[in-house]
Design a protein around this motif. Structure first.
Motif, PDB file in Angstrom:
ATOM      1  N   GLY A 146       0.884  -1.224   0.031  1.00  0.00           N
ATOM      2  CA  GLY A 146      -0.105  -0.264   0.018  1.00  0.00           C
ATOM      3  C   GLY A 146       0.851   1.280   0.029  1.00  0.00           C
ATOM      4  O   GLY A 146       0.137   2.337   0.459  1.00  0.00           O
ATOM      5  N   GLU A 147       2.063   1.251  -0.222  1.00  0.00           N
ATOM      6  CA  GLU A 147       2.988   2.492  -0.399  1.00  0.00           C
ATOM      7  C   GLU A 147       3.153   3.019  -1.678  1.00  0.00           C
ATOM      8  O   GLU A 147       3.566   4.265  -1.986  1.00  0.00           O
ATOM      9  N   GLN A 148       3.075   2.386  -2.763  1.00  0.00           N
ATOM     10  CA  GLN A 148       2.879   2.722  -4.373  1.00  0.00           C
ATOM     11  C   GLN A 148       1.530   2.815  -4.812  1.00  0.00           C
ATOM     12  O   GLN A 148       0.893   1.791  -4.867  1.00  0.00           O
ATOM     13  N   PHE A 149       1.339   3.735  -5.625  1.00  0.00           N
ATOM     14  CA  PHE A 149      -0.090   3.880  -6.160  1.00  0.00           C
ATOM     15  C   PHE A 149       0.254   4.013  -7.639  1.00  0.00           C
ATOM     16  O   PHE A 149       1.159   4.709  -8.339  1.00  0.00           O
ATOM     17  N   TYR A 150      -0.734   3.188  -8.342  1.00  0.00           N
ATOM     18  CA  TYR A 150      -0.922   3.415  -9.939  1.00  0.00           C
ATOM     19  C   TYR A 150      -2.219   4.075 -10.206  1.00  0.00           C
ATOM     20  O   TYR A 150      -3.455   3.456  -9.854  1.00  0.00           O
ATOM     21  N   HIS A 151      -2.298   5.243 -10.790  1.00  0.00           N
ATOM     22  CA  HIS A 151      -3.588   5.708 -11.294  1.00  0.00           C
ATOM     23  C   HIS A 151      -3.541   5.579 -12.527  1.00  0.00           C
ATOM     24  O   HIS A 151      -3.042   6.065 -13.408  1.00  0.00           O
ATOM     25  N   TYR A 152      -5.011   5.043 -13.136  1.00  0.00           N
ATOM     26  CA  TYR A 152      -5.213   4.814 -14.448  1.00  0.00           C
ATOM     27  C   TYR A 152      -5.942   6.297 -15.305  1.00  0.00           C
ATOM     28  O   TYR A 152      -6.499   6.829 -14.497  1.00  0.00           O
ATOM     29  N   ARG A 153      -5.717   6.130 -16.546  1.00  0.00           N
ATOM     30  CA  ARG A 153      -6.307   7.341 -17.226  1.00  0.00           C
ATOM     31  C   ARG A 153      -6.818   6.615 -18.497  1.00  0.00           C
ATOM     32  O   ARG A 153      -7.113   7.227 -19.474  1.00  0.00           O
ATOM     33  N   ASP A 154      -7.241   5.351 -18.188  1.00  0.00           N
ATOM     34  CA  ASP A 154      -7.669   4.643 -19.639  1.00  0.00           C
ATOM     35  C   ASP A 154      -9.184   4.824 -19.523  1.00  0.00           C
ATOM     36  O   ASP A 154      -9.891   4.676 -18.377  1.00  0.00           O
ATOM     37  N   LEU A 155      -9.858   4.374 -20.679  1.00  0.00           N
ATOM     38  CA  LEU A 155     -11.286   4.671 -20.822  1.00  0.00           C
ATOM     39  C   LEU A 155     -11.787   3.487 -21.608  1.00  0.00           C
ATOM     40  O   LEU A 155     -11.307   2.813 -22.558  1.00  0.00           O
ATOM     41  N   TRP A 156     -12.828   2.677 -21.075  1.00  0.00           N
ATOM     42  CA  TRP A 156     -13.444   1.406 -21.504  1.00  0.00           C
ATOM     43  C   TRP A 156     -14.672   1.542 -21.518  1.00  0.00           C
ATOM     44  O   TRP A 156     -15.486   2.237 -21.045  1.00  0.00           O
ATOM     45  N   VAL A 157     -15.339   0.625 -22.694  1.00  0.00           N
ATOM     46  CA  VAL A 157     -16.630   0.507 -22.756  1.00  0.00           C
ATOM     47  C   VAL A 157     -17.007  -0.919 -22.756  1.00  0.00           C
ATOM     48  O   VAL A 157     -16.360  -1.982 -23.406  1.00  0.00           O
ATOM     49  N   LEU A 158     -18.234  -1.282 -22.096  1.00  0.00           N
ATOM     50  CA  LEU A 158     -18.546  -2.863 -21.952  1.00  0.00           C
ATOM     51  C   LEU A 158     -20.034  -2.814 -22.808  1.00  0.00           C
ATOM     52  O   LEU A 158     -20.993  -2.071 -22.337  1.00  0.00           O
ATOM     53  N   HIS A 159     -19.729  -3.447 -24.011  1.00  0.00           N
ATOM     54  CA  HIS A 159     -21.187  -3.495 -24.553  1.00  0.00           C
ATOM     55  C   HIS A 159     -22.152  -4.518 -24.041  1.00  0.00           C
ATOM     56  O   HIS A 159     -21.886  -5.479 -24.340  1.00  0.00           O
ATOM     57  N   LEU A 160     -23.066  -4.118 -23.519  1.00  0.00           N
ATOM     58  CA  LEU A 160     -23.913  -5.019 -22.780  1.00  0.00           C
ATOM     59  C   LEU A 160     -24.587  -5.921 -23.522  1.00  0.00           C
ATOM     60  O   LEU A 160     -24.882  -7.094 -23.272  1.00  0.00           O
ATOM     61  N   ALA A 161     -25.041  -5.533 -24.902  1.00  0.00           N
ATOM     62  CA  ALA A 161     -26.006  -6.437 -25.740  1.00  0.00           C
ATOM     63  C   ALA A 161     -24.872  -7.581 -26.454  1.00  0.00           C
ATOM     64  O   ALA A 161     -25.402  -8.829 -26.285  1.00  0.00           O
ATOM     65  N   THR A 162     -23.713  -7.446 -26.497  1.00  0.00           N
ATOM     66  CA  THR A 162     -22.835  -8.577 -26.859  1.00  0.00           C
ATOM     67  C   THR A 162     -21.818  -9.028 -25.803  1.00  0.00           C
ATOM     68  O   THR A 162     -21.084 -10.180 -26.033  1.00  0.00           O
ATOM     69  N   LYS A 163     -21.967  -8.415 -24.644  1.00  0.00           N
ATOM     70  CA  LYS A 163     -21.004  -8.780 -23.613  1.00  0.00           C
ATOM     71  C   LYS A 163     -19.306  -8.758 -24.336  1.00  0.00           C
ATOM     72  O   LYS A 163     -18.674  -9.781 -24.120  1.00  0.00           O
ATOM     73  N   THR A 164     -19.268  -7.666 -24.753  1.00  0.00           N
ATOM     74  CA  THR A 164     -17.601  -7.452 -24.877  1.00  0.00           C
ATOM     75  C   THR A 164     -17.126  -6.272 -24.327  1.00  0.00           C
ATOM     76  O   THR A 164     -17.816  -5.075 -24.310  1.00  0.00           O
ATOM     77  N   TRP A 165     -15.776  -6.414 -24.018  1.00  0.00           N
ATOM     78  CA  TRP A 165     -14.905  -5.135 -23.423  1.00  0.00           C
ATOM     79  C   TRP A 165     -14.304  -4.443 -24.616  1.00  0.00           C
ATOM     80  O   TRP A 165     -13.641  -5.263 -25.448  1.00  0.00           O
ATOM     81  N   GLU A 166     -14.115  -3.299 -24.681  1.00  0.00           N
ATOM     82  CA  GLU A 166     -13.359  -2.479 -25.689  1.00  0.00           C
ATOM     83  C   GLU A 166     -12.814  -1.257 -24.911  1.00  0.00           C
ATOM     84  O   GLU A 166     -13.399  -0.642 -24.502  1.00  0.00           O
ATOM     85  N   GLN A 167     -11.283  -1.044 -25.275  1.00  0.00           N
ATOM     86  CA  GLN A 167     -10.357   0.125 -24.573  1.00  0.00           C
ATOM     87  C   GLN A 167     -10.850   1.077 -25.656  1.00  0.00           C
ATOM     88  O   GLN A 167     -10.325   0.725 -26.937  1.00  0.00           O
ATOM     89  N   VAL A 168     -11.199   2.215 -25.406  1.00  0.00           N
ATOM     90  CA  VAL A 168     -11.307   3.314 -26.348  1.00  0.00           C
ATOM     91  C   VAL A 168      -9.894   4.209 -26.097  1.00  0.00           C
ATOM     92  O   VAL A 168      -9.874   5.015 -25.154  1.00  0.00           O
ATOM     93  N   ARG A 169      -9.252   4.315 -27.023  1.00  0.00           N
ATOM     94  CA  ARG A 169      -7.959   5.111 -27.231  1.00  0.00           C
ATOM     95  C   ARG A 169      -8.321   6.446 -27.870  1.00  0.00           C
ATOM     96  O   ARG A 169      -8.477   6.618 -29.048  1.00  0.00           O
ATOM     97  N   SER A 170      -8.210   7.833 -27.090  1.00  0.00           N
ATOM     98  CA  SER A 170      -8.476   9.064 -27.657  1.00  0.00           C
ATOM     99  C   SER A 170      -7.504  10.060 -26.818  1.00  0.00           C
ATOM    100  O   SER A 170      -7.419   9.810 -25.652  1.00  0.00           O
ATOM    101  N   PRO A 171      -6.729  10.802 -27.628  1.00  0.00           N
ATOM    102  CA  PRO A 171      -5.715  11.790 -27.005  1.00  0.00           C
ATOM    103  C   PRO A 171      -6.394  12.786 -26.145  1.00  0.00           C
ATOM    104  O   PRO A 171      -7.653  13.036 -26.610  1.00  0.00           O
ATOM    105  N   GLY A 172      -5.729  13.557 -25.379  1.00  0.00           N
ATOM    106  CA  GLY A 172      -6.144  14.612 -25.022  1.00  0.00           C
ATOM    107  C   GLY A 172      -7.389  14.589 -23.745  1.00  0.00           C
ATOM    108  O   GLY A 172      -7.885  15.698 -23.204  1.00  0.00           O
TER     109      GLY A 172
END
Length: 551
Positions: A146-172
């Protein structure tokens, strides 16, 4: 002009200071995050072995806090993702996905290939597009100690109809953070605040971003007016009129070396899109009336059927330089944006069909003298008063009235029944969730669902896995859907042998048998370990051994 010029210079100075601080924190945390990236990659390699969708009926998920609980936009389901659990020695992070079928009162664990890495204190937002989508941004992971921390900046979407994960990569997009807040506004995701920390430094944010669900692009917003100060763990909801409400939150400042002072914010702001000016926004501070919540952090938020915001529980911290004491809460508050007013969420109590009361005739024992007999040995209602100082110096008085106790030590009843009517219903304690912070909250079809969270008992942190439901139309009483005895939860002292860590495997999979690769995860040093920090807001940084973070 002079005053305005000074304000503008002061504002630019604050922006420069914040930018320098962010650069400093980013530099120091870069190596820490590089160390943790290898551990995250290890777990992702284990997840990569899963190449097909597996749906398994299961018992309720294991105890956790700082997860996300979202209502499916089309089905009678709740979606639980991620979270953390601390057993006294290690904190475990999850990227498990659970579905709760409301009508069947049944849980299903859904394993989907290539899920987001394990995390807590992220944000999840559901939108109806494409049969339903669950969007997730940010959150955090930490080293076993618990001494080191990693903070995510990623964006994901779960498509509920097809039950698939997708990482959306967009700058800025926003920088890595946890404890931020995110809402769906028209066809955009609006994100505000949060915090980032390294071993020695931390920074809180009050920046504002928009993500277009059509163009899949990020843009940073610069509203006019004075907005909230940097914070995490605040309330962020959208009103029926299309404005965004920001309330409360937590932040801390360094007062001198190795000494920090936390602030539990209790101010409120309104963010409005300017008419006829696309992409232009404006801040305005609002002062709601009514029964305002006492200052707190770690509270949970959902939106009621009438577009009122519902706030539940949290913790009120009393900080000294060397100590921290928390008063955990389980009260309900509603914010009505139309009337700009807070309302206390008072429950009416269960409706009980009672037999018609047979009153004694005048002069009969138990008739006219019954009230006199009732008063014998009875006590007056007990009023408990506690004062809390808000951030602006205002003293908020919290009053709690405890029911009067009769001669037998039970609450008095206003409607006495004859002996043959059965036990006095007033003697049965009301069903309600225990006080807690960082619980998961969601509303569906006019019902409020509360899952998990945590509270502290002395030096022990108790993480919960109970599930409650409240009908928001009737507002009568909570219904227990999953009941858990907190005393049964395992707690390992810091002096215990490392071998004891093998006993915590149940925290990973809700008590189900794990596949062979899960053994490797345990051998990786429980390395899902997380923030071991006492009282804070969604993922608040503290150097002590007990974690308390606001989602």
């Amino acid at each position: 002009m002079g005053k305005k010029g000074k304000k503008e210079k002061k504002g630019r100075g604050a922006e420069k200071t914040a930018a320098k601080m962010e650069k400093k924190v980013s530099k120091r945390s870069r190596k820490e995050e590089e160390d943790l990236e290898a551990l995250i990659a290890h777990f992702q390699a284990l997840d990569a072995r899963k190449t097909r969708i597996v749906e398994t009926p299961c018992s309720p998920p294991s105890p956790r806090l700082n997860a996300s609980l979202s209502a499916h936009p089309e089905k009678d389901e709740l979606i639980l993702f991620g979270g953390e659990y601390f057993n006294g020695q290690k904190t475990f992070f999850y990227n498990e996905l659970y579905i709760y079928n409301i009508r069947k009162d049944a849980w299903t664990k859904v394993e989907i290939p290539n899920p987001p890495p394990r995390r807590c204190a992220h944000q999840a937002v559901v939108v109806p597009q494409g049969g339903g989508q669950l969007w997730i941004f940010g959150g955090e992971f930490a080293s076993p100690d618990g001494e080191q921390f990693y903070h995510y900046r990623d964006l994901w979407v779960l498509h509920l109809a097809t039950k698939t994960w997708e990482q959306v990569r967009s700058p800025g997009g926003p920088s890595g953070r946890s404890g931020h807040r995110m809402v769906a506004w028209k066809r955009q995701l609006i994100l505000f605040g949060g915090f980032h920390e390294s071993t020695r430094d931390y920074i809180y944010y009050n920046d504002l971003y928009a993500f277009s669900l059509d163009a899949f692009t990020w843009s940073r917003l610069s509203p006019s007016g004075t907005g909230p100060t940097p914070r995490s763990g605040c309330q962020m909801t959208v009103t029926a009129q299309g404005s965004v409400v920001i309330y409360g939150g937590y932040s801390k400042q360094r007062v001198r070396k190795d000494v920090d002072r936390g602030t539990q914010h209790s101010d409120m702001f309104l963010l409005k899109a300017e008419e006829g000016r696309e992409g232009r926004w404006a801040w305005a501070r609002v002062n709601p009336s009514g029964a305002k919540p006492s200052p707190r952090s770690g509270f949970s938020v959902a939106v009621a059927p009438n577009h009122q915001t519902l706030l539940f529980g949290g913790v009120c911290d009393e900080e000294e330089e060397e100590s921290l004491e928390g008063h955990f809460l389980n009260d309900l508050h509603f914010y009505d944006p139309v009337r700009n007013r807070w309302l206390a969420g008072q429950l009416k109590g269960p409706k009980v069909e009672k037999r018609r009361r047979r009153r004694g005739k005048k002069g009969e024992p138990g008739g006219a003298n019954q009230q006199e007999m009732k008063g014998t040995g009875a006590q007056e209602p007990l009023e408990v008063v506690r004062e809390v100082v808000a951030e602006d110096g205002t003293v908020v008085t919290i009053k709690q009235v405890l029911a009067a106790l009769g001669p037998a030590g039970r609450p008095e009843s206003d409607n006495d029944e004859d002996d043959d009517d059965g036990p006095d219903e007033a003697g049965v304690p009301a069903v309600e969730p225990s006080p807690r912070s960082n619980a998961m909250l969601a509303a569906k079809h006019g019902r409020l669902y509360l899952y998990g969270g945590m509270f502290e008992a002395g030096d022990r942190q108790v993480t919960l896995s109970d599930l409650y439901c409240l009908d928001l139309h009737k507002m009568e009483e909570w219904t227990v859907l999953v009941e858990v005895d907190p005393e049964s939860q395992e707690w390992l002292e810091e002096t215990d042998s490392e071998e004891d860590s093998d006993e915590v495997r149940g925290a990973e999979g809700g008590g189900e048998d794990e596949e062979d690769e899960e053994d490797e995860e345990d051998e990786a040093g429980g390395a899902e370990a997380g923030e071991q920090r006492p009282s804070a807001a969604p993922g608040e940084p503290f150097a002590d051994s007990l974690p308390r973070t606001e989602q």
